[in-house]
Design an enzyme around this catalytic site. Sequence first.
Site, PDB file in Angstrom:
ATOM      1  N   GLU A 176       9.309  -9.398 -84.727  1.00 52.71           N
ATOM      2  CA  GLU A 176       8.906  -9.047 -86.097  1.00 52.71           C
ATOM      3  C   GLU A 176      10.034  -8.464 -86.954  1.00 52.71           C
ATOM      4  O   GLU A 176       9.818  -7.479 -87.653  1.00 52.71           O
ATOM      5  CB  GLU A 176       7.764  -8.024 -86.054  1.00 52.71           C
ATOM      6  CG  GLU A 176       6.560  -8.521 -85.320  1.00 52.71           C
ATOM      7  CD  GLU A 176       5.473  -7.471 -85.207  1.00 52.71           C
ATOM      8  OE1 GLU A 176       4.323  -7.778 -85.498  1.00 52.71           O
ATOM      9  OE2 GLU A 176       5.793  -6.320 -84.819  1.00 52.71           O
TER      10      GLU A 176
HETATM   11  C1  NGO Z   1       2.853  -6.637 -81.832  1.00 50.44           C
HETATM   12  C2  NGO Z   1       4.009  -5.874 -82.418  1.00 50.44           C
HETATM   13  C3  NGO Z   1       3.976  -4.393 -82.054  1.00 50.44           C
HETATM   14  C4  NGO Z   1       2.580  -3.816 -82.244  1.00 50.44           C
HETATM   15  C5  NGO Z   1       1.589  -4.628 -81.439  1.00 50.44           C
HETATM   16  C6  NGO Z   1       0.190  -4.111 -81.638  1.00 50.44           C
HETATM   17  C7  NGO Z   1       4.718  -7.131 -80.698  1.00 50.44           C
HETATM   18  C8  NGO Z   1       5.568  -7.779 -79.701  1.00 50.44           C
HETATM   19  N1  NGO Z   1       5.131  -6.535 -81.793  1.00 50.44           N
HETATM   20  O1  NGO Z   1       3.387  -7.041 -80.565  1.00 50.44           O
HETATM   21  O2  NGO Z   1       4.906  -3.698 -82.842  1.00 50.44           O
HETATM   22  O3  NGO Z   1       2.561  -2.485 -81.811  1.00 50.44           O
HETATM   23  O4  NGO Z   1       1.623  -5.993 -81.782  1.00 50.44           O
HETATM   24  O5  NGO Z   1      -0.781  -4.839 -80.966  1.00 50.44           O
END
Ligand code: NGO
Length: 530
Positions: free
Chosen positions: A337
């Site tokens: 992300e």
């Molecule tokens: C995503 C995000 C995290 C969040 C999570 C919550 C990934 C790999 N990046 O998973 O920052 O905490 O969801 O479910």
Amino acid sequence: MKPSALSSLALLSSFIIGILGSCNQSYPPTDLSAEALIPIPVSVLSDGNQFQLRHDMNIYVEAGNQEVALAGEYLASILGPATGFDLEVEETIVPPPKGQIYLHLDATDRELGKEGYVLEITDSGIDLKAPDAAGLTMGIATLRQLLPPEIESQTIQDIDWMLSTGTIRDYPEYEYRGAMLDVARHFFPVDVVKRYIDYLAMYKFNRLHLHLSDDQGWRIEIRSWPRLTTIGGSTEVGGGKGGFYTQDEYKQIVEYARIRHIMVVPEIDMPGHTNAALASYPELNFDNRSPELYTGTEVGFSTLCTTREVVYQFVEDVIGELAAITPGDYIHIGGDESHVTPMEDYIPFIERVQDIVQATGKTIIGWDEIAHAKLVPGTIVQYWEEGDNARKGIDQGVRVLMSPATKAYIDMQYDSTSRIGLHWAAYIEVDEAYNWDPATFEEGISRDDILGVETALWAETITDLKDIDYLAFPRLPGYGEIGWSPAAQRDWEDYSQRLGAQQDRFEIMGIGYYPSDRVSWGSKAPSPNE
Ligand code: NGO
């Protein structure tokens, strides 16, 4: 003759043989193959008798191997509190006398691999053998579940410590059976992490992935960049006081896990999810200014300034210090992300960071987005959201760690009424958490492409052990079974019974589990310690 009649005949005859063959055998016959084990073992052969642990027993270990002795001590620490027995760990070069526990190495059965074991319980004792001490530790997890649930008590219980007799031959399906704990969104002290490690050890997990940095907090002491923790570690989601592990504390966690043959996989998330680092050191940011510390739960707004040389010095120092205190094989570099890092900056950043990690001798793991970069051979892509990314990794010849958010994220609520948890990926009830197969889950990702399975517990909505328990139990044991047991042996109806049978253990251990109505809890109404 029908198979059931055949097996009752076998049971009856072994009972009679048992009575004749052993003068001190006075217990009713039991069936080892009916024991509610999680993960379900590869093979169980019952011989229909019982064996009782006694106060005058010792734990004999093959002489001359420290790791085997350590496994013996570990077993003594599990059996000691509830039995009150003073179990000495004794080295021996020959098999011990009758009626004892014996832990030894035996590499003749090659199929067992590093973590497989053979546990033989007869009316003359317990023989646990494995090609490696890791297998002994996995066998100990089995032995523990074969004993009455009271074995989990921390005070002496006045009961007969009976075991069904027979032979269990067992080995894992996947090499990597992990659980991720996010200690960045909320900080969890060392004793809570140790308790989580205990949970993992019960269900034969072998990796603990610690998510050590994120926008809301930096949780590991880095001596060359001290403000990461003094500033970056000073808060958490909701504005609490946060915290961090000193390197010595981290080493304690690593050692506690190592005794249980669980490898710690540390993650430093970058280039996104870095607000805590940016708030600590302005030079890591584009404008040389530190943003405010962040205590919300939005994601994807922060990035290291990937075009600045100082950022690579920072990464080298952080990874260098972390690698030096991490005996395990892996360093996780995050990579998820990074919404505000342009792809033309993201790719060269990941590639340079890979080189930095490689120089430490560690293997790189990253969330599935890292597959946009040219990956070095041996890198592991952790699939959480995008099948396309995972397939990009496979096309580059690397393997995948399966953590699909819709199945493996235990920060997801069970249903819309769950008191904590998120639901952006799915609601995940206990059966849904169990009922999937990593090897068929996503088109283009087959068994051979998969290194293993990892469940993830993100901590936006959890603040303490009670919250951890509520989301992890009763889902966590299921991932242990998905990782360990052959897919063909897994069946929800059967698993639900075995999971229900763990209830007494949860309660004796004080685990505040979610009393899902999908689980066959047996005769007792669930009474979680909420
Ligand atoms: C995503 C995000 C995290 C969040 C999570 C919550 C990934 C790999 N990046 O998973 O920052 O905490 O969801 O479910």
